[in-house]
Write an enzyme that holds these catalytic residues in place. Structure first.
Site, PDB file in Angstrom:
ATOM      1  N   ILE A  50      -4.650  -5.469  29.068  1.00 27.01           N
ATOM      2  CA  ILE A  50      -5.507  -4.280  29.234  1.00 27.01           C
ATOM      3  C   ILE A  50      -6.058  -4.486  30.834  1.00 27.01           C
ATOM      4  O   ILE A  50      -6.633  -5.446  31.132  1.00 27.01           O
ATOM      5  CB  ILE A  50      -6.653  -4.035  28.283  1.00 27.01           C
ATOM      6  CG1 ILE A  50      -6.246  -3.605  26.949  1.00 27.01           C
ATOM      7  CG2 ILE A  50      -7.826  -3.229  28.549  1.00 27.01           C
ATOM      8  CD1 ILE A  50      -5.705  -2.394  26.911  1.00 27.01           C
ATOM      9  N   LYS A  51      -6.067  -3.208  31.583  1.00 28.39           N
ATOM     10  CA  LYS A  51      -6.825  -3.410  32.833  1.00 28.39           C
ATOM     11  C   LYS A  51      -8.006  -2.568  32.958  1.00 28.39           C
ATOM     12  O   LYS A  51      -8.103  -1.371  32.478  1.00 28.39           O
ATOM     13  CB  LYS A  51      -6.020  -2.927  34.085  1.00 28.39           C
ATOM     14  CG  LYS A  51      -6.173  -3.227  35.109  1.00 28.39           C
ATOM     15  CD  LYS A  51      -6.933  -2.191  36.107  1.00 28.39           C
ATOM     16  CE  LYS A  51      -7.488  -2.333  37.603  1.00 28.39           C
ATOM     17  NZ  LYS A  51      -8.299  -1.499  38.211  1.00 28.39           N
ATOM     18  N   GLN A  52      -9.368  -3.246  33.159  1.00 29.68           N
ATOM     19  CA  GLN A  52     -10.308  -2.417  33.048  1.00 29.68           C
ATOM     20  C   GLN A  52     -11.420  -3.136  34.139  1.00 29.68           C
ATOM     21  O   GLN A  52     -11.367  -4.152  34.645  1.00 29.68           O
ATOM     22  CB  GLN A  52     -11.058  -2.878  31.604  1.00 29.68           C
ATOM     23  CG  GLN A  52     -12.275  -2.192  31.360  1.00 29.68           C
ATOM     24  CD  GLN A  52     -12.123  -0.776  31.484  1.00 29.68           C
ATOM     25  OE1 GLN A  52     -12.489  -0.115  32.479  1.00 29.68           O
ATOM     26  NE2 GLN A  52     -11.865  -0.020  30.138  1.00 29.68           N
TER      27      GLN A  52
END
Length: 350
Positions: A237-239
């Site tokens: 997950i890129k956040q």
């Protein structure tokens, strides 16, 4: 501890490096490490080719063998326009220089568009792992609808030798449910072909700005975006790192619980990011944070973000404009400073 890291952090050094997380215990987190694939991913439904491609990324670059990741993402030519992205350093209009930067900086992988990676795939696909971003929000249509649309197929990514596919979903937007369906199907195909998946879990809704405060990067709302992302089997997950909290309460929409704010988070950025990790199935899907937009204090902000991510239980940093909008030597220096944080055994999970 690396003295340069503390020098770069300056006044933030003591507060971040000495913090103990008393919200969600580190014992509950599936922490990154050299055995992450064996310990965490191998018990899932991911096939052997997915495991092999993930391991190839974990084994590449300066962070190879640590379980942490340093990735160069360049899709801003579409997302922000080529001029806005590359005018500060026009060499990056040429896709080869994008890949060269990732290699020179010792990155684990380079993430970019089908066009960028396809233009040089036969020269570089065997030299650094590729992550092909398959959807984008282009800013030429007017008025812009802020909608992620497919620009490439999973099969095209597979044919050019990619190790993974990446995608963005604008959670909270009017088009988010269609995007969820599209990317869920794309991720299913990617896994069947042996590629792993990376999801940019961004929020987009004008109602998330209320009372003079922007909650697009609040811990509770971004945490839920992460939770939706892992539901469609995003492997990473890129956040954006959280800058505040209480988005649910401010917007007065959706459901939350008082314990999210009283017990599971504090105002400390490490604790807020720990809540993001918790929503990634307690770290079973790795959390990769961005370092923010390019500015005047890029080195400090990059190292700060890396320390917060690592101490929260995250898996690494993905750094774009801070690095490619500068001369290549300076971009490499920023990447190496980020990587030094994850290589430093004295910087531990809080």
């Amino acid at each position: 501890m690396n003295k340069r890291i503390t020098e770069i952090l300056g006044k933030d050094s003591e507060a971040l490096l000495s913090h103990t997380c008393k919200t969600i215990s580190k014992d509950q987190i599936h922490c990154p490490g050299p055995d992450f694939i064996d310990r965490v991913v191998s018990v899932s439904d991911r096939g052997p080719r997915v495991l092999r491609n993930m391991q190839s990324v974990f084994d590449h670059g300066r962070l190879g063998g640590t379980g942490y990741l340093s990735i160069l993402p360049v899709d801003q030519g579409i997302e922000h326009s080529g001029g806005a992205s590359f005018a500060p350093n026009p060499i990056y209009f040429d896709p080869e220089n994008i890949v060269k930067l990732a290699i020179e900086a010792g990155c684990n992988a380079v993430a970019s568009t089908l066009g960028v990676l396809g233009a040089v795939s036969r020269k570089y696909a065997h030299k650094i792992p590729f992550i092909v971003k398959i959807n984008h929000n282009e800013l030429l249509s007017y008025p812009n609808s802020y909608d992620q649309r497919l620009f490439a197929s999973v099969e095209q990514a597979f044919e050019l030798g990619a190790a993974a596919v990446g995608a963005t979903i604008y959670f909270g937007s009017l088009e988010s449910r269609r995007q969820i369906e599209e990317i869920s199907q794309a991720f299913e195909t990617a896994h069947s072909l042996g590629m792993f998946t990376v999801l940019w879990c961004y929020l987009r809704n004008s109602e998330f700005k209320t009372g003079g405060t922007d909650y697009h990067a609040s811990a509770d709302l971004t945490g839920q975006a992460n939770h939706l992302g892992v539901t469609i089997e995003a492997d990473m997950i890129k956040q954006k790192q959280p800058v505040n909290n209480g988005g649910y309460n401010a917007v007065k929409f959706g459901k939350t619980h008082k314990d999210v704010y009283d017990k599971l988070t504090t105002d400390n950025p490490i604790d807020l990011t720990r809540y993001q990790v918790a929503n990634c199935y307690m770290g079973r899907s790795g959390l990769i944070n961005s370092g923010g937009a390019s500015g005047k204090n890029d080195m400090h902000q990059a190292v700060l973000s890396a320390v917060i991510n690592k101490r929260a239980g995250g898996m690494g940093l993905i750094s774009g404009r801070k690095t490619f909008q500068k001369p290549m030597k300076e971009g490499v220096e920023i990447f190496n400073a980020i990587q030094d944080v994850f290589l430093d055994d004295d910087i531990t999970i809080a």
